[in-house]
Design an enzyme around this catalytic site. Structure first.
Site, PDB file in Angstrom:
ATOM      1  N   SER A 247      13.924   3.862  12.272  1.00 46.14           N
ATOM      2  CA  SER A 247      13.877   4.579  11.002  1.00 46.14           C
ATOM      3  C   SER A 247      15.268   4.590  10.385  1.00 46.14           C
ATOM      4  O   SER A 247      16.138   3.800  10.783  1.00 46.14           O
ATOM      5  CB  SER A 247      13.354   6.000  11.229  1.00 46.14           C
ATOM      6  OG  SER A 247      13.025   6.604  10.006  1.00 46.14           O
ATOM      7  N   ASN A 248      15.509   5.459   9.420  1.00 41.94           N
ATOM      8  CA  ASN A 248      16.834   5.548   8.803  1.00 41.94           C
ATOM      9  C   ASN A 248      17.137   6.999   8.451  1.00 41.94           C
ATOM     10  O   ASN A 248      16.330   7.894   8.702  1.00 41.94           O
ATOM     11  CB  ASN A 248      16.911   4.638   7.571  1.00 41.94           C
ATOM     12  CG  ASN A 248      15.849   5.009   6.552  1.00 41.94           C
ATOM     13  OD1 ASN A 248      15.836   6.105   6.026  1.00 41.94           O
ATOM     14  ND2 ASN A 248      14.909   4.092   6.298  1.00 41.94           N
ATOM     15  N   ARG A 249      18.305   7.227   7.843  1.00 40.13           N
ATOM     16  CA  ARG A 249      18.795   8.603   7.668  1.00 40.13           C
ATOM     17  C   ARG A 249      18.319   9.285   6.392  1.00 40.13           C
ATOM     18  O   ARG A 249      18.789  10.358   6.041  1.00 40.13           O
ATOM     19  CB  ARG A 249      20.330   8.594   7.703  1.00 40.13           C
ATOM     20  CG  ARG A 249      20.888   8.211   9.069  1.00 40.13           C
ATOM     21  CD  ARG A 249      22.394   8.055   9.021  1.00 40.13           C
ATOM     22  NE  ARG A 249      23.022   9.228   8.460  1.00 40.13           N
ATOM     23  CZ  ARG A 249      24.134   9.211   7.752  1.00 40.13           C
ATOM     24  NH1 ARG A 249      24.737   8.077   7.502  1.00 40.13           N
ATOM     25  NH2 ARG A 249      24.646  10.327   7.284  1.00 40.13           N
TER      26      ARG A 249
END
Ligand code: C5P
Length: 410
Positions: free
Chosen positions: A210-212
C-alpha cells in the site's frame, strides 16, 4: 477552522430539555468559531440542564426563552424569518410531538410554526420513547412535511440502557447542518465522483502492499463538493476518516475494485476528481495461506509484481465513446520535476486539470493537514496555490470545477 459554508449564516439553535443539552454548548461554539451567527432559543426545561449564560458566552449573542418581550413583541416571527436554518438539538419526544401537531406553547414551538427556513431536528431520548409508535408516527409526519432529521445514534444512554436514541455528536451535527445549508449551491443536481485514499494489494491473507495516503485531500474534496450542493459519490480506499454526511460511499480495497467502481460511476457523471493514490503494481500471485518465512527465502527475496490498470487512462477510453465525465481532474504526487511530470500526466491521461503536489516537503502531501498545489488546466491556465489546509485547497479546486463545468454545459 475554516468552513466557508458557515460564514455569516444565521443559525437558530433550539434547545429542549434533555440530558444531551450539554452537547449543544459545544455545537454552538463550533458553529460560532466557523463564522456562523448563532441565536439560541431554550425551553424552560433546557435551562434547568444548562445555563443560558453558557450559550451566550460561546455565541456572543442573546439567548431567547421568553415568549413575550417589550422590545420585540413578534420575536418568534423575526427569529424564524431571518434564519438560514432552525436546528433543534436536542429534540425531545415531547417537542417533536408538539411540532408534529402544530402546538405552540413556548417560544421554540411558536418559532417552529412561524419559520420559513429549513428545520433540522436531532432527536435525543430513551430507546423506548424513540421507538414508540407515537414518536415514530410524529417523526414520519414531520419528514413528510419536509423537516429534516439527524440521528439519533445507537449507543449507551444516561439511563444506562443501550439502543437508538443518543443525540449525534456535535461534529456529526455540523455535517448535517452544512448539508442542509448547501441545497441550491452551484453544483446542485451535478453528479461528482471523488476517489480517495490508498489501495491495498494483498500478498496473502495477512499482508498487503500500500502507500501513505491518508485520504484527507480526497475527503476534503468530497466535502467541498457537497457544500456546493453536488450529489457526491466517494469511492474510498481503506482510511481512518468519517464519511462526509450526504456522500454516497463505495468502499474498495484494491486498484481493480476501484477501477470497476470508477468506470461504472463515471458513465453518467459530470465530474471525476481522482485524488486516490492507486497502487501501480500488485503481487503477481495471491498466496491463499500466509507465506512462511522459509517459503519466501527459498524463492529468493524478490516479489514478482504485475501492473495495475491506470484508471484515468481507462476513463479516457470510455469517455471517447460516452462523453462522460464532462470534466476530470487528476493528482500528480511528485518529489521532483513537478511541472514537467505534471504536464506530461495532464496530456497522457487527457485530463482537464492536474493538481500537482509536492509530496517531498514535510508540510505538504501525505498524512499532513496542509497541502501546496499547483493547478494546471488543459486550457493553459496555471494556478500556484499557497500552502493551506486541505479543506481550503478543496474549496479552491471546487471553485475552478464549477467554472469549468459552466463553460462545458453552456
Ligand atoms: O501516473 P500517476 O500515478 O502519477 O498519476 C496520478 C493520477 O493518476 C492520480 O489522479 C491517480 O489517482 C491516478 N491513477 C490512476 N490509476 C492508477 C494510478 C494512478 O487513475 N493506476
Amino acid at each position: 477552522m475554516d468552513i466557508t459554508i458557515f460564514q455569516e449564516k444565521r443559525i437558530l439553535l433550539g434547545i429542549t430539555g434533555s440530558i444531551a443539552c450539554y452537547k449543544s454548548v459545544d455545537l454552538a461554539s463550533k458553529l460560532t468559531q466557523n463564522g456562523a451567527l448563532v441565536d439560541v432559543i431554550m425551553t424552560e426545561a433546557a435551562s434547568r440542564f444548562i445555563a443560558p449564560l453558557s450559550l451566550s458566552s460561546v455565541t456572543g449573542r442573546e439567548v431567547y426563552s421568553d415568549m413575550w418581550s417589550l422590545d420585540d413583541h413578534i420575536q418568534h416571527v423575526n427569529l424564524g424569518e431571518g434564519a438560514d436554518i432552525f436546528v433543534i438539538a436536542p429534540s425531545t419526544a415531547h417537542t417533536i410531538a408538539k411540532i408534529a401537531h402544530g402546538l405552540a406553547d413556548n417560544l421554540l414551538t411558536i418559532t417552529a410554526l412561524a419559520a420559513r427556513c429549513p428545520i433540522l431536528m436531532a432527536p435525543a431520548m430513551d430507546v423506548g420513547m424513540y421507538t414508540n409508535p407515537a414518536t415514530q408516527a410524529n417523526v414520519a409526519t414531520l419528514k413528510d412535511r419536509g423537516l429534516l432529521f439527524a440521528g439519533p445514534a445507537e449507543g449507551r444512554m444516561a439511563s444506562g440502557l443501550v439502543g437508538l436514541g443518543r443525540l449525534l455528536e456535535p461534529t456529526e451535527l455540523m455535517g448535517h447542518i452544512r448539508r442542509a445549508l448547501s441545497s441550491g449551491g452551484p453544483l446542485k443536481d451535478k453528479k461528482i465522483i471523488v476517489t480517495a485514499g490508498p489501495t491495498q494489494e494483498a500478498l496473502d491473507p495477512v499482508r498487503f502492499l500500500s502507500n501513505r495516503s491518508s485520504g484527507r485531500q480526497g475527503y476534503a474534496l468530497a466535502q467541498a463538493a457537497l457544500d456546493a450542493g453536488a450529489d457526491v459519490t466517494l469511492i474510498s480506499g481503506p482510511v481512518q476518516l468519517n464519511s462526509p454526511v450526504g456522500a454516497r460511499m463505495i468502499q474498495v480495497n484494491t486498484a481493480v475494485e476501484m477501477s470497476d467502481a470508477v468506470l461504472k460511476e463515471v458513465a453518467d457523471a459530470d465530474v471525476l476528481l481522482m485524488a486516490a493514490a492507486v497502487s501501480d503494481f500488485r503481487p503477481a500471485e495471491l498466496g491463499k495461506q500466509k507465506i512462511k518465512k522459509a517459503q519466501a527465502f527459498s524463492g529468493g527475496l524478490g516479489l514478482p509484481l504485475i501492473s495495475n490498470p491506470d484508471i484515468l487512462e481507462q476513463v479516457k477510453t470510455q469517455k471517447a465513446k460516452t462523453g462522460r465525465p464532462l470534466v476530470s481532474l487528476g493528482f500528480a504526487a511528485e518529489t521532483e520535476n513537478l511541472m514537467e511530470y505534471g504536464r506530461e500526466k495532464l496530456v497522457r491521461k487527457a485530463l482537464d486539470f492536474i493538481a500537482i503536489n509536492d509530496v517531498g516537503s514535510a508540510d505538504s502531501g501525505f498524512s499532513v493537514d496542509t497541502n501546496r498545489i499547483i493547478l494546471i488546466g488543459s486550457d493553459g491556465r496555471l494556478m500556484n496555490m499557497p500552502l493551506q489546509s486541505k479543506s481550503a485547497v478543496a474549496e479552491d479546486i471546487i471553485r475552478v470545477i464549477v467554472e469549468a463545468l459552466d463553460l462545458r454545459i453552456n
